[in-house]
Enzyme design. Structure first.
Site, PDB file in Angstrom:
ATOM      1  N   THR A 161      53.035  49.477  21.364  1.00 31.71           N
ATOM      2  CA  THR A 161      53.888  49.815  22.493  1.00 31.71           C
ATOM      3  C   THR A 161      55.150  48.973  22.425  1.00 31.71           C
ATOM      4  O   THR A 161      55.091  47.784  22.123  1.00 31.71           O
ATOM      5  CB  THR A 161      53.136  49.534  23.821  1.00 31.71           C
ATOM      6  OG1 THR A 161      51.932  50.307  23.811  1.00 31.71           O
ATOM      7  CG2 THR A 161      53.977  49.877  25.025  1.00 31.71           C
ATOM      8  N   CYS A 181      74.969  28.111   1.015  1.00 29.74           N
ATOM      9  CA  CYS A 181      74.776  29.170   0.032  1.00 29.74           C
ATOM     10  C   CYS A 181      74.008  28.687  -1.197  1.00 29.74           C
ATOM     11  O   CYS A 181      73.671  29.483  -2.066  1.00 29.74           O
ATOM     12  CB  CYS A 181      76.114  29.749  -0.387  1.00 29.74           C
ATOM     13  SG  CYS A 181      77.252  28.502  -0.976  1.00 29.74           S
TER      14      CYS A 181
END
Length: 155
Positions: free
Chosen positions: A12, A103
């Site tokens: 749900t 990075c």
């Protein structure tokens, strides 16, 4: 579970959570401008404090008040120390920081971004990234600068 969404996900929908998330997004956006300004002041002060330490250099020149750089990130280079050493030393003093650049966080090689900025490998190994947020105070950053100064003096 059932076969909602063509069997990709059962269950749900959590409507209350979706509404709560929307309210949180609205609150965050309404505070964003003022919070960014506050964090820029903290960032500029931290850059000044860390640049005054022997052995620490700012990675790039961030003009005070600049909106061209993130307001909550300070990136410096420690001469003669690898960032992982500083990360561990600062952790022992209760501060969580990162080495290198975002990075290249999973690589032991110097950041290609730092290298493209013209920073040689030896200096790039000493990269230290400090980030802070909404609940960070000037006192927190003063304590951090003192802790880093202490870490730099360890033999």
């Amino acid at each position: 579970g059932g076969g909602q969404e063509d069997g990709r996900r059962s269950g749900t929908q959590n409507v209350a959570a979706a509404v709560g998330f929307a309210a949180a997004c609205h609150a965050a956006v309404s505070l964003q401008e003022a919070e960014s300004a506050r964090e820029r002041v903290l960032r500029d002060g931290l850059y000044a404090a860390l640049s005054a330490l022997e052995g620490i250099d700012a990675t790039v020149d961030v003009p005070a008040g600049s909106t061209d750089y993130l307001p909550n990130i300070v990136h410096v280079l420690a001469r003669g120390l690898e960032s992982e050493t500083l990360v561990l030393r600062l952790d022992m003093k209760g501060f969580g920081v990162s080495g290198g650049s975002a990075c290249s966080s999973h690589s032991l090689e110097p950041s290609h971004v730092l290298r493209s900025l013209g920073i040689d490998s030896d200096r790039a190994y000493g990269a230290l990234r400090v980030s802070f947020g909404r609940y960070t105070s000037q006192a927190d950053l003063d304590a951090f600068a003192a802790a880093l100064a202490s870490c730099l003096s360890w033999s």
